[in-house]
Design a protein around this motif. Sequence first.
Motif, PDB file in Angstrom:
ATOM      1  N   PRO A 241       1.235  -1.271   0.065  1.00  0.00           N
ATOM      2  CA  PRO A 241       0.295  -0.228   0.022  1.00  0.00           C
ATOM      3  C   PRO A 241       0.637   1.389  -0.202  1.00  0.00           C
ATOM      4  O   PRO A 241       1.918   1.491   0.879  1.00  0.00           O
ATOM      5  N   ARG A 242       0.248   2.039  -0.627  1.00  0.00           N
ATOM      6  CA  ARG A 242       0.967   2.642  -1.021  1.00  0.00           C
ATOM      7  C   ARG A 242       0.608   4.170   0.185  1.00  0.00           C
ATOM      8  O   ARG A 242       1.300   5.220   0.363  1.00  0.00           O
ATOM      9  N   GLU A 243      -0.253   4.134   1.299  1.00  0.00           N
ATOM     10  CA  GLU A 243      -0.469   4.727   2.385  1.00  0.00           C
ATOM     11  C   GLU A 243       0.853   4.652   3.112  1.00  0.00           C
ATOM     12  O   GLU A 243       0.973   5.555   3.295  1.00  0.00           O
ATOM     13  N   LEU A 244       1.060   3.619   3.195  1.00  0.00           N
ATOM     14  CA  LEU A 244       2.326   3.555   4.039  1.00  0.00           C
ATOM     15  C   LEU A 244       3.278   4.566   3.908  1.00  0.00           C
ATOM     16  O   LEU A 244       4.159   4.714   4.816  1.00  0.00           O
TER      17      LEU A 244
ATOM     18  N   THR B 110      12.526   2.877   5.267  1.00  0.00           N
ATOM     19  CA  THR B 110      11.354   3.064   5.230  1.00  0.00           C
ATOM     20  C   THR B 110      11.291   1.789   3.877  1.00  0.00           C
ATOM     21  O   THR B 110      10.258   1.123   4.517  1.00  0.00           O
ATOM     22  N   PHE B 111      12.308   0.975   3.666  1.00  0.00           N
ATOM     23  CA  PHE B 111      12.393  -0.437   2.477  1.00  0.00           C
ATOM     24  C   PHE B 111      12.523  -1.431   3.966  1.00  0.00           C
ATOM     25  O   PHE B 111      12.107  -1.492   3.738  1.00  0.00           O
ATOM     26  N   ARG B 112      13.486  -1.079   4.845  1.00  0.00           N
ATOM     27  CA  ARG B 112      13.649  -2.163   5.481  1.00  0.00           C
ATOM     28  C   ARG B 112      12.699  -2.251   6.738  1.00  0.00           C
ATOM     29  O   ARG B 112      11.975  -2.858   6.699  1.00  0.00           O
ATOM     30  N   SER B 113      11.805  -1.075   7.148  1.00  0.00           N
ATOM     31  CA  SER B 113      10.239  -0.757   7.847  1.00  0.00           C
ATOM     32  C   SER B 113       9.484  -1.514   7.315  1.00  0.00           C
ATOM     33  O   SER B 113       8.463  -2.303   8.817  1.00  0.00           O
ATOM     34  N   ILE B 114       8.715  -1.537   6.284  1.00  0.00           N
ATOM     35  CA  ILE B 114       7.356  -1.102   5.273  1.00  0.00           C
ATOM     36  C   ILE B 114       7.592  -2.462   4.415  1.00  0.00           C
ATOM     37  O   ILE B 114       6.320  -3.244   4.472  1.00  0.00           O
ATOM     38  N   THR B 115       8.306  -2.466   3.674  1.00  0.00           N
ATOM     39  CA  THR B 115       8.662  -3.128   2.679  1.00  0.00           C
ATOM     40  C   THR B 115       9.020  -4.048   2.880  1.00  0.00           C
ATOM     41  O   THR B 115       8.553  -5.622   2.243  1.00  0.00           O
TER      42      THR B 115
ATOM     43  N   PHE C 190       4.569 -11.894   7.487  1.00  0.00           N
ATOM     44  CA  PHE C 190       3.692 -11.618   8.052  1.00  0.00           C
ATOM     45  C   PHE C 190       2.967 -11.015   7.011  1.00  0.00           C
ATOM     46  O   PHE C 190       3.577 -10.828   5.635  1.00  0.00           O
ATOM     47  N   TYR C 191       1.516 -11.704   6.952  1.00  0.00           N
ATOM     48  CA  TYR C 191       0.808 -11.584   5.755  1.00  0.00           C
ATOM     49  C   TYR C 191      -0.541 -10.372   5.746  1.00  0.00           C
ATOM     50  O   TYR C 191      -1.120 -10.297   6.953  1.00  0.00           O
TER      51      TYR C 191
END
Length: 331
Positions: A209-212, A226-231, A322-323
């Motif tokens: 999701p782009r919102e994240l 952002t890449f490490r913690s979200i993507t 995580f799903y």
Amino acid sequence: MTVDQISVTGRTGAPDSIARRAPAGRPRISMTGRRHRAFYLFTAPWIIGFLLLTVVPMAYALWLSFTTYDGISPHWRYVGLGNYTELFSDPQTWNSLGRTGLFAITSVPLSIVAGLGLAVLVNRPIRARGLFRTLLYLPAVVPPVGAGLTFKALFDQNSGAANGVLTLFGFDALGWLADPYARYVLLMSVLWAAGNVMIISLAGLQDVPRELHEAARIDGAGAWRTFRSITVPLLSPVLLFQTVTGVIASVQTIMPLLLTPDGTTAGVTALPQSNYLYMMHVFSQYFALGRYGYASALLWVLFVLILIATGLIFRFTSGVVFYNVDPEAKK
């Protein structure tokens, strides 16, 4: 009221239960029964293919693993667990298995990292993005035989392009397809097909999701954070899939055989020691020595090891995968 009016009234005024009554002598099939019949009809080709092309050959190989059959002679005998006892005491089996494990531990992370890196690059809004995606994915659709012949031609000691570049800059030609360089050529052949990993990773990136990402930028997080913690956490199911399939593919690779000077099954005896993997040991027993029973036992041991490795991967990654489930889908 005329006779025609009576007949029309009888047809149109009949209850639905009478109008839809099944013909006499034909059993009535419920909706559930129709769905079950449709399911088995559509899956029948796959079920038949799975039974004939997977279950039957595996059962036949299991039976061969208890014999001394050589594929030609009618004189063979039942040896029970003799082949399995021999392979567990064979140092060549353990050495090839160790090289295979080292190759899997090295090649799988490299291919995943390379594919994910390429996916991140082609996911950016750049010009001719579709062209770059196509060009990077094309090597993945090249058949293994074609890729093996290409790498053998590129790294040939006498006429290969790699040594041509080295001699152009004043360096000595190297024996790329012999020890100790053969293992590096094998790893490069794996990275050659990283476009397959790229496509799967790209699909996972586009599902994030782009919102994240926007929320992370508002909070002041940088691109790497952002890449490490979200993507990466949201890509964990994709990475798990690539890890499992990559391990299975790496332990079954036949690329070392295609890089031999002979390039045929007979050339397995001339393999560099660093590229003598487990499947090369199986090929050697099958085609060079004609020991079908012993080679079948090797394959069944490999099958069990793949099951164990897959189970361990799922076991140790259950807490980090995580799903992303839509809450509305649970209702």
